[in-house]
Design a protein around this motif. Structure first.
Motif, short mmCIF file in Angstrom:
data_model
loop_
_atom_site.label_atom_id
_atom_site.label_comp_id
_atom_site.label_asym_id
_atom_site.label_seq_id
_atom_site.Cartn_x
_atom_site.Cartn_y
_atom_site.Cartn_z
N PRO A 86 0.82 -1.21 0.00
CA PRO A 86 0.00 0.00 0.00
C PRO A 86 0.86 1.26 0.00
CG PRO A 86 -0.11 -1.10 2.13
CD PRO A 86 0.68 -1.98 1.22
N THR A 87 0.39 2.27 -0.71
CA THR A 87 1.09 3.55 -0.72
C THR A 87 0.82 4.27 0.60
OG1 THR A 87 -0.80 4.72 -1.66
CG2 THR A 87 0.77 3.73 -3.22
N ASP A 88 1.52 5.35 0.83
CA ASP A 88 1.32 6.12 2.07
C ASP A 88 -0.11 6.65 2.14
OD1 ASP A 88 3.88 5.65 2.92
OD2 ASP A 88 4.68 7.56 2.18
N ALA A 89 -0.65 7.07 1.02
CA ALA A 89 -2.03 7.57 0.99
C ALA A 89 -3.01 6.46 1.33
CB ALA A 89 -2.35 8.16 -0.37
N GLN A 90 -2.77 5.26 0.80
CA GLN A 90 -3.64 4.12 1.10
C GLN A 90 -3.55 3.74 2.58
OE1 GLN A 90 -2.01 1.45 -1.83
NE2 GLN A 90 -3.84 1.61 -3.12
N ARG A 91 -2.35 3.79 3.12
CA ARG A 91 -2.18 3.48 4.56
C ARG A 91 -2.94 4.49 5.41
NH1 ARG A 91 3.03 0.33 5.71
NH2 ARG A 91 3.79 -0.07 3.63
N GLU A 92 -2.84 5.75 5.04
CA GLU A 92 -3.54 6.79 5.79
C GLU A 92 -5.05 6.60 5.69
OE1 GLU A 92 -3.79 9.49 8.52
OE2 GLU A 92 -1.84 8.83 7.78
N GLU A 93 -5.51 6.22 4.52
CA GLU A 93 -6.94 5.96 4.32
C GLU A 93 -7.39 4.77 5.18
OE1 GLU A 93 -10.06 4.63 0.79
OE2 GLU A 93 -8.03 5.24 0.26
N MET A 94 -6.58 3.71 5.19
CA MET A 94 -6.90 2.54 6.01
C MET A 94 -6.95 2.91 7.50
SD MET A 94 -4.96 -0.73 4.30
CE MET A 94 -3.35 0.02 4.11
N ARG A 95 -6.00 3.73 7.91
CA ARG A 95 -5.94 4.17 9.31
C ARG A 95 -7.19 4.98 9.67
NH1 ARG A 95 -0.92 6.33 9.31
NH2 ARG A 95 -0.05 4.30 9.72
N ALA A 96 -7.59 5.87 8.76
CA ALA A 96 -8.80 6.67 8.98
C ALA A 96 -10.05 5.79 9.01
CB ALA A 96 -8.93 7.74 7.90
N ASN A 97 -10.10 4.80 8.14
CA ASN A 97 -11.24 3.88 8.13
C ASN A 97 -11.31 3.06 9.41
OD1 ASN A 97 -12.09 4.69 5.60
ND2 ASN A 97 -11.04 3.05 4.52
N MET A 98 -10.15 2.62 9.88
CA MET A 98 -10.12 1.85 11.14
C MET A 98 -10.59 2.72 12.30
SD MET A 98 -6.79 -0.71 10.75
CE MET A 98 -5.89 0.21 11.89
N GLN A 99 -10.17 3.98 12.32
CA GLN A 99 -10.60 4.89 13.39
C GLN A 99 -12.11 5.13 13.31
OE1 GLN A 99 -8.70 6.08 15.96
NE2 GLN A 99 -10.64 6.82 16.77
N ALA A 100 -12.64 5.28 12.11
CA ALA A 100 -14.08 5.47 11.94
C ALA A 100 -14.84 4.22 12.40
CB ALA A 100 -14.40 5.77 10.48
N ASP A 101 -14.34 3.04 12.06
CA ASP A 101 -14.96 1.79 12.52
C ASP A 101 -14.94 1.70 14.04
OD1 ASP A 101 -15.38 1.10 9.88
OD2 ASP A 101 -13.71 -0.33 9.78
N ARG A 102 -13.82 2.09 14.62
CA ARG A 102 -13.68 2.04 16.08
C ARG A 102 -14.67 3.00 16.75
NH1 ARG A 102 -8.31 3.45 16.55
NH2 ARG A 102 -7.83 1.55 15.45
N ASN A 103 -14.80 4.20 16.18
CA ASN A 103 -15.74 5.18 16.73
C ASN A 103 -17.18 4.69 16.59
OD1 ASN A 103 -13.64 6.88 17.41
ND2 ASN A 103 -13.83 8.12 15.57
N GLN A 104 -17.50 4.07 15.45
CA GLN A 104 -18.83 3.54 15.24
C GLN A 104 -19.12 2.43 16.27
OE1 GLN A 104 -19.41 1.63 11.46
NE2 GLN A 104 -21.59 1.27 11.82
N PHE A 105 -18.15 1.54 16.49
CA PHE A 105 -18.33 0.46 17.46
C PHE A 105 -18.56 1.02 18.85
CE2 PHE A 105 -16.26 -2.29 20.66
CZ PHE A 105 -17.18 -3.33 20.64
N GLU A 106 -17.77 2.02 19.22
CA GLU A 106 -17.93 2.60 20.55
C GLU A 106 -19.30 3.25 20.70
OE1 GLU A 106 -14.71 4.87 22.16
OE2 GLU A 106 -13.23 3.41 21.48
N GLY A 107 -19.81 3.87 19.63
CA GLY A 107 -21.15 4.46 19.67
C GLY A 107 -22.22 3.39 19.86
#
Length: 148
Positions: A86-107
């Motif tokens: 994965p490129t740096d942009a893809q890694r950053e996107e994956m990181r952001a998606n994981m954080q969004a998933d984590r926030n959704q789960f906590e909600g």
């Protein structure tokens, strides 16, 4: 000669012990998402004293989360098999998606648990992060890698 024999036996013993330790983790990793979610629900039920309604809702949420995670993992393995990193942009996107998933789960978790149970869950999560941080000296208590 005795020293050489003792050293060889020590190496074999240490290697066998290390492999035993890793086999315990492989058992959990080889589980299907539903079984892994079931184990999580049982642990949370014991730790947080959940009622039957909460258990049912939590089981649904955790199973969906585990299935989504497995799908993402399979997708990553597929791209790695193709030799793509994965490129740096893809890694950053994956990181952001994981954080969004984590926030959704906590909600979702917040809507299922009582305020006291949610607070207890947060403290148990923080303890686990600190404990995991002790295993990885570069990790901060928030679970993020500290680039030193």
């Amino acid at each position: 000669m005795k020293k050489l024999l003792v050293m060889a036996l020590m190496c074999v013993g240490i290697t066998a012990f290390a492999q035993e330790k890793m086999e315990g983790r492989e058992g959990r990793e080889g589980m299907d998402p539903a079984k892994r979610a079931e184990m999580q629900v049982q642990k949370m039920q014991k730790d947080l004293d959940l009622n039957d309604s909460q258990v049912g809702k939590l089981k649904t949420v955790l199973t969906q989360q585990a299935q989504a995670r497995e799908a993402k993992r399979a997708e990553m393995e597929k791209s790695r098999a193709g030799g793509q990193k994965p490129t740096d942009a893809q890694r950053e996107e994956m990181r952001a998606n994981m954080q969004a998933d984590r926030n959704q789960f906590e909600g979702q978790l917040k809507s299922i648990l009582t305020p006291e149970q949610y607070t207890k869950w947060q403290s148990l999560r923080d303890e686990r992060k600190v404990k995991m941080g002790n295993n990885n000296q570069n990790a901060t208590p928030q679970g993020k890698i500290d680039d030193k």
